[in-house]
Design a protein around this motif. Structure first.
Motif: not given
Length: 1337
Positions: A1139-1141, A1178-1182, A1226-1234
């Motif tokens: 991943d890239i950010t 050994d599983k840094l996916v994101s 598997e995946t994650f996102i974040f909104t303003k407070n969550t």
């Protein structure tokens, strides 16, 4: 000396303007007409009536009434160089090419002069042959009185089409004039036969086959003239109106423009109230006392390839005395006039004018050359806009053009529209208007004004009120002298510096008008001298007006080259705009985004050598506007050749003036076919010897070369063109030379190669080797096909792909299974049968007449199947299936009849149809969705079942494509039909393996028929409402690849160095290792970067200039968004880059690899600034950067971690099952407070509070795992591994909707400007779906 030549000489200027090679007396030639029977060559050239009739059928494509054609008159010409041949020589057929030169032959027909003043003359109106035809919308009452007919709109017809070779009268009893062109030789005694009339709405189409006679304009253009010649409709008149002129611009499909000058007049007829065959009669005289005298409108339309509007008006004015003569005499005058006009040449750019007289005691007419080869001629008074508008209004109209507004010019006088619009198009040079241009719109086509996009149109001001209700228009009212903009239009003004420059220069230019100049000049004592002086003043004023605008543009764009990077082919828009004053930035910001500037920009970046080139060299002092107080045109923007470097004439004399070449008298009937051309060549040869100027000599050589070609002496013409390189190469006629050389016979080409000028002329040699484009052709692929033995699947795939029969592995696999009957091998004989059948089908598809392709089919449309001869309601013909429609081509006349569009089919029915002579025969009935359309019945007999299967597959593919919003499915269905057709054809061979199981072949290859039965042609309402489009990124590749990651980059975010900078793009990282770039507006492939050695799994945009792509090969590829090159690589990771950010200020980027390594990068220098190593993973996916907390969030599948810049873990989130074991994330996102996380192996979504770190919700989904998530507006979009998308309310966590979009796991997801969501699937599906972020079911 003849009277006409003496008159011409007396009318030429005598005050220093007559110079270099101006011939005042032509050499008379006593050439006697050569009778056909006296010419021993005649037998070697003539061809029978049948061959000649076939040629005319090629030109006008008659539609099967069995009509025969007339014989044209043939005559020879005296030429001492002709070698006498024996009368017993074997006759030679007339060559098929449009121009097949023969130096030793006398042509039977007049050859077209390539640079003729006019191309053709068209007569439009009504006469005694057509009768009175009322317009379709006219309401005629049976009880109407005779006076009511004067208020009924008429339907004008094409009465005559005349060029230098043929005179065609579509509505007359004798459609072709067999004695045209008129030559003093005995005409053929064979009786002409009638051809069917040309009817409006069903006009004959000119054949596309090679032919010796060809109208230069397509039939559709000619058929459009009635409405354009009478834009406000035509009416009968009770009294004779005066003659009037108007001007038209005709644009072909290819975008080339032709220019027409129209003379409208009225002829007197007697209107017979009694009808005959449903139409009113027009008679010249009548004994019927109930007949009514009326004046019938008629229009003569002269069409030219160059805008010589006023020259054509002068020429047409000479016809006015003959318009009131008897019809036969009028038509005779019109034919003679056309012959003369088509033999007059237009001069090349330079200082040589061509003068001619159309009759005795007529004033000479002068054709002036263009100023530059890159510019069109200027034959309209450029002061017209200044007579109607103020300077501020003119600049406002120019600004509207430069900013690509939608302009409508209004005037009650149609004659004003085209000249004034043409003036404004000249005012914006060096920028060119690339959009719709219709300066005269008829009343019946006013709906065109509601069309979207940029355009320039003109119409009658009586429609002003209705037009004003259309949004987004700029109305230029010529009559009211005002410019009215829609309130919604916000348009910047031209910068003040350019305006001041223009106004100061115009003040000086306006002082040179004729009336002002005459105040200080002695009065002219003769009319001729006064006309000469007036013409010189007018032309000087024309040049000054153009200079005013070019000086203004030089002021506005004087330093544009300072911001161009020629090595990178880039222009820095942002830096250029930033260098402008604040009050000018709005103008430059808008103008630099226009197509006008982009075309100009790329011409400059490509270093195009045209008359714009000197723009970069223009260096005017701008610090003092006082420098503009005196006119100084010595440094022109348009200087680069000997032609254009000439200084402008001064109205007081002292400057180099035009040279006038006076054409000899053109006698009609012609003494011989080429006598006029030969006389011109002789005069030019004398003039060349006396010419002092290289520019004038070059113009003479150009004209003589054109005359030589018209005389069928191509080698002499090429010799003259070659000599241009020593005088003026800027007028070198590249296209004409290419055409001439290509039309040479083999013997003539051999003779050409032996000529000294050809051996010396490197340019001429290169041009002769260049081929004109003749359309695309299918390349022939040499393939060593197996002649015996067995083929396994791998060998079968190799051969099918090499033959380009199919590329997709799934399609080839189905074909192999169909041919083998699910066996593991295929015998070579069956394979050869199939390949031969495939090639037979390809050849069959080319049997459709060219006119059907051009007139009725879309250019991307493919012919899939043609039936044998069948009977239908249209008569005998053949049924044709394409990927878009079913149509019938009738036998004999090749008439096109559309049966139905594939999308409109509602049902197919096989049935047995009964006949009188047959008990029954297999037939097919096709039902339509459209109301009131009867089912179509085709008596296909033995082909019925095959056609049913093929149509059903195409119909199924179209239905699925519409439901799935995937147009590529239509192409796949068309491919399936071709494969199935070849399989059925090859099964006719007894030795074919699949001949015994054709039912199985049909079931396997009709892939979409089966999918439709499974329900793929219908989708849930929610899915149908949300789905916008689907496309396959792996199209035209053997195997579909997984869409591993996607990145959407909006337009207008980078520095604008390329035109594409304003376009959004979608970047797709593929499992094949490629990064594919698609246009974000139409999803067409723009580029693919095949750099990675393994899968590309993550993408990030840095500063709008770079795309970082991380790959399984542990490398990060830096892709330049302008050049699509990946010349830089970051290779510091030692495991898969996962991943890239990027931080919000774009200064820092973080890249992660699967082994827990995170690297911090300085994006400006691409240097590594820090390395973080996460422990126990050994599983840094994101990873994701949080702008609010300036922290990194990391997903390691076991947990989600919040770390600081040094890698210290600040918080860890773990989701556990009922037994306390961690659940795979598997995946994650974040909104303003969550923070939201999706479970990879179970249908759960878990959320935590970012501040208190408490778990908030666990949402359940009916799926086997979550793969991707994205937050858009109020919804969380959750992608599952079953191809479905679930939408949850971001606040309440309520499950709102479920969408079905893919047949495999969704592997990537992104959003586009919060308006669309895009999802990419695994390789089993391999497609990208575009969804509306907001939709209503």
């Amino acid at each position: 000396m003849s009277e006409s030549v003496r008159y011409l000489k007396s009318n030429l200027p005598t005050d220093g303007t007559l110079s270099d090679g101006c011939i005042t007396e032509h050499v008379t030639r006593n050439i006697q007409p050569l009778h056909i029977s006296d010419d021993p060559e005649w037998l070697t050239q003539s061809y029978g009536a049948y061959e000649y009739e076939e040629e005319l059928r090629d030109v006008f494509h008659f539609s099967g009434n069995g009509g025969s054609l007339p014989q044209l008159n043939r005559a020879g010409s005296d030429n001492s160089s002709l070698a006498t041949k024996s009368a017993t020589t074997k006759p030679r057929a007339r060559p098929a090419n449009r121009l097949r030169h023969r130096m030793s032959m006398v042509d039977a027909k007049l050859t077209k002069l390539p640079n003729s003043l006019i191309e053709m003359c068209v007569l439009v109106g009504l006469d005694q042959d057509t009768g009175v035809r009322c317009a379709r919308h006219a309401q005629v009452s049976e009880a109407a009185s005779w006076s009511s007919f004067f208020s009924l709109p008429l339907d004008p017809q094409i009465l005559a089409v005349i060029n230098n070779q043929d005179a065609y009268f579509p509505n007359a009893k004798m459609t072709f004039d067999s004695y045209f062109p008129p030559v003093n030789a005995k005409a053929s005694t064979k009786t002409p036969r009638k051809a069917p009339p040309l009817k409006r709405g069903a006009s004959r189409r000119l054949s596309t086959k090679p032919r010796p006679v060809a109208f230069p304009h397509n039939q559709e253009m000619i058929a459009s003239l009635p409405t354009l010649c009478f834009p406000s409709e035509a009416f009968l008149q009770q009294s004779k109106p005066p003659e009037s002129f108007q001007y038209l611009v005709l644009t072909s499909i290819s975008g080339s423009r032709s220019y027409a000058t129209c003379l409208t007049f009225h002829r007197q007829y007697l209107l017979n109230i009694q009808t005959k065959d449903g139409k009113l009669e027009l008679q010249v005289d009548s004994s019927d006392s109930s007949s009514v005298k009326c004046w019938v409108p008629t229009c003569i339309c002269v069409i030219s390839s160059q805008p010589y509007f006023l020259v054509m008006k002068q020429c047409l004015s000479t016809l006015i005395p003959s318009l009131n003569e008897e019809r036969s005499e009028m038509l005779k005058s019109l034919k003679y006039f056309t012959i003369q006009m088509t033999m007059i040449p237009t001069p090349p750019a330079g200082s040589l004018c061509v003068s001619f007289c159309l009759g005795e005691n007529q004033r000479p007419i002068t054709v002036h050359p263009p100023d530059n080869p890159e510019k069109q001629c200027v034959d309209i008074p450029l002061n017209l806009p200044f007579l109607r508008f103020s300077l501020d209004d003119i600049l406002e109209i120019v600004t509207c053009l430069l900013t690509q507004q939608r302009l409508v010019f209004l005037s009650e006088d149609y004659a004003l529209l085209t000249p004034i619009v043409e003036c404004f198009l000249l005012f914006i040079l060096p920028f060119k208007w690339p959009f719709v241009y219709v300066p005269v719109v008829s009343s019946s086509l006013l709906d065109l004004l509601e069309a979207p996009g940029c355009f320039i149109m003109g119409c009658n001001s009586v429609h002003r009120q209705r037009i004003s209700q259309i949004e987004g228009l700029v109305m230029v009212d010529i009559d009211r002298r005002q410019v009215v903009k829609c309130k919604t239009i916000k348009m910047p003004s031209i910068p003040e510096g350019g305006v001041i420059t223009f106004k100061k220069l115009y003040q000086s230019a306006s002082s040179k008008q004729y009336e002002i100049a005459m105040l200080s000049r002695p009065a002219s004592t003769t009319l001729d001298s006064d006309c000469s002086f007036r013409d010189r003043i007018q032309r000087q004023y024309q040049r000054d007006i153009q200079e005013c605008f070019t000086e203004m543009y030089a002021t506005l764009f004087r330093d544009v080259y300072d911001f161009m990077y020629f090595d990178q082919r880039r222009f820095k828009d942002d830096e250029f705009i930033a260098s402008r004053p604040d009050d000018e930035k709005d103008f430059y910001t808008e103008f630099l985004q226009t197509q006008l500037f982009k075309t100009f920009k790329y011409d400059r970046l490509d270093k195009k050598k045209d008359y714009y080139l000197n723009l970069s060299k223009r260096q005017r002092p701008l610090n003092s506007m006082e420098s503009y107080s005196r006119r100084n045109f010595s440094r022109s923007l348009i200087t680069h050749s000997p032609v254009s470097s000439r200084r402008a004439d001064s109205f007081k004399g002292g400057s180099t003036a035009y040279t006038y070449f006076c054409l000899p008298t053109c006698e009609v009937p012609l003494p011989t076919i080429h006598q006029f051309y030969d006389s011109c060549i002789e005069q030019i040869s004398i003039s060349i010897k006396t010419a002092k100027s290289a520019s004038v000599k070059a113009s003479y050589l150009f004209l003589r070369g054109m005359f030589q070609i018209a005389c069928s002496r191509p080698l002499n013409g090429l010799d003259d063109f070659h000599n241009l390189h020593t005088t003026d190469l800027s007028i070198f006629p590249v296209e004409e030379i290419t055409r001439v050389v290509e039309d040479l016979s083999a013997s003539e080409k051999a003779e050409l190669e032996e000529q000294d000028f050809y051996k010396r002329g490197e340019i001429l040699n290169k041009i002769s080797q260049r081929k004109r484009p003749t359309g695309t052709s299918t390349p022939t692929i040499t393939e060593d096909l197996p002649q015996e033995g067995l083929l396994c699947l791998a060998e079968f795939v190799l051969h099918i792909q090499n033959l380009e029969i199919a590329i997709d592995m799934d399609v080839i696999d189905r074909l192999f299974n169909a041919l083998t009957g699910n066996q593991s091998v295929l015998d070579a004989e069956t394979f050869l049968f199939f390949v031969d059948a495939w090639k037979e089908g390809e050849i069959e598809g080319t049997a459709i007449p060219d006119e059907i392709y051009e007139r009725h089919l879309v250019h991307t449309e493919s012919v899939l199947k043609i039936s044998s001869l069948i009977s239908s309601v249209q008569g005998m013909g053949r049924l044709v299936l394409t990927d878009k429609r079913l149509f019938v081509v009738t036998q004999g006349n090749n008439t096109f009849h559309e049966v139905i569009r594939i999308k409109d089919i509602s049902c197919l029915e096989r049935f047995e149809r009964s006949f009188l002579l047959l008990s029954s025969a297999p037939a097919l009935r096709v039902y339509s969705k459209l109301p009131d359309k009867e089912p179509y019945m085709a008596n296909l007999k033995g082909e019925r079942n095959t056609w049913y299967t093929l149509i059903n597959e195409m119909w199924s593919g179209r239905a699925i494509a519409d439901a799935q919003k995937d147009p590529h499915i239509v192409q796949q269905a068309a491919r399936n039909i071709c494969l199935l057709d070849a399989a059925i054809r090859s099964a006719e061979n007894a030795g074919a393996t699949h001949a015994k199981h054709l039912e199985h072949v049909s079931q396997v290859l009709c892939h979409f028929t089966r999918l439709k039965e499974e329900g793929m042609a219908s989708v849930a309402p929610e899915t149908g409402s949300a789905l916008v489009h689907k496309f396959n990124p792996s199209a035209n590749e053997a195997q579909r690849s997984t869409v591993e990651a996607m990145l959407y980059t909006p337009g207008n975010r980078s520095d604008g160095r390329y035109e594409e900078d304003s376009c959004p793009r979608l970047w797709c990282a593929m499992g094949s290792g490629k990064v594919k770039v698609f246009d974000g507006s139409n999803f067409l492939l723009e580029a693919e970067i095949p750099e990675a050695k393994d899968r590309v799994c993550c993408l990030a945009c840095v500063k709008g200039e770079q795309i970082w792509a991380g790959s399984f090969d542990t490398t990060i590829y830096i892709i330049d968004v302008f050049t699509y090159s990946a010349n830089k690589q970051l290779m510091d990771h030692n495991d898969i880059v996962s991943d890239i950010t990027v931080t919000s200020d774009q200064s820092t980027a973080y890249t992660a690899s699967l082994n827990g390594q995170i690297i911090e990068w300085d994006t400006a220098s691409l240097t590594k600034t820090k390395v973080i190593q996460l422990q126990n993973t050994d599983k840094l996916v994101s990873i994701k950067w949080d702008d609010a907390s300036h922290r990194l969030w990391c997903c390691t599948k076991d947990d989600i971690r919040l770390i600081d810049k040094n890698g210290a873990v600040l918080q860890k989130f773990v989701h556990r099952d009922e037994k306390g074991f961690p659940i795979l994330l598997e995946t994650f996102i974040f909104t303003k407070n969550t923070v939201w996380a999706g479970c990879g192996r179970r249908g759960e979504i878990v959320s935590w509070d970012k501040m208190s770190f408490k778990r908030l919700k666990v949402l359940k989904i009916d799926c086997r795992g979550v793969s991707k998530m994205v937050a858009v507006d109020k919804w969380i979009w959750v992608a599952s591994k079953q191809g479905k998308i679930h939408l949850f309310d971001k606040e309440t966590g309520k499950h709102e909707k479920a969408l079905t979009g893919h047949n495999d796991a969704i592997r990537s997801m992104t959003q586009a400007e919060m308006r669309y969501v895009l999802t990419g699937a695994g390789s089993r599906d391999g497609k990208v779906a575009v969804w509306r972020a907001q939709f209503i079911v």
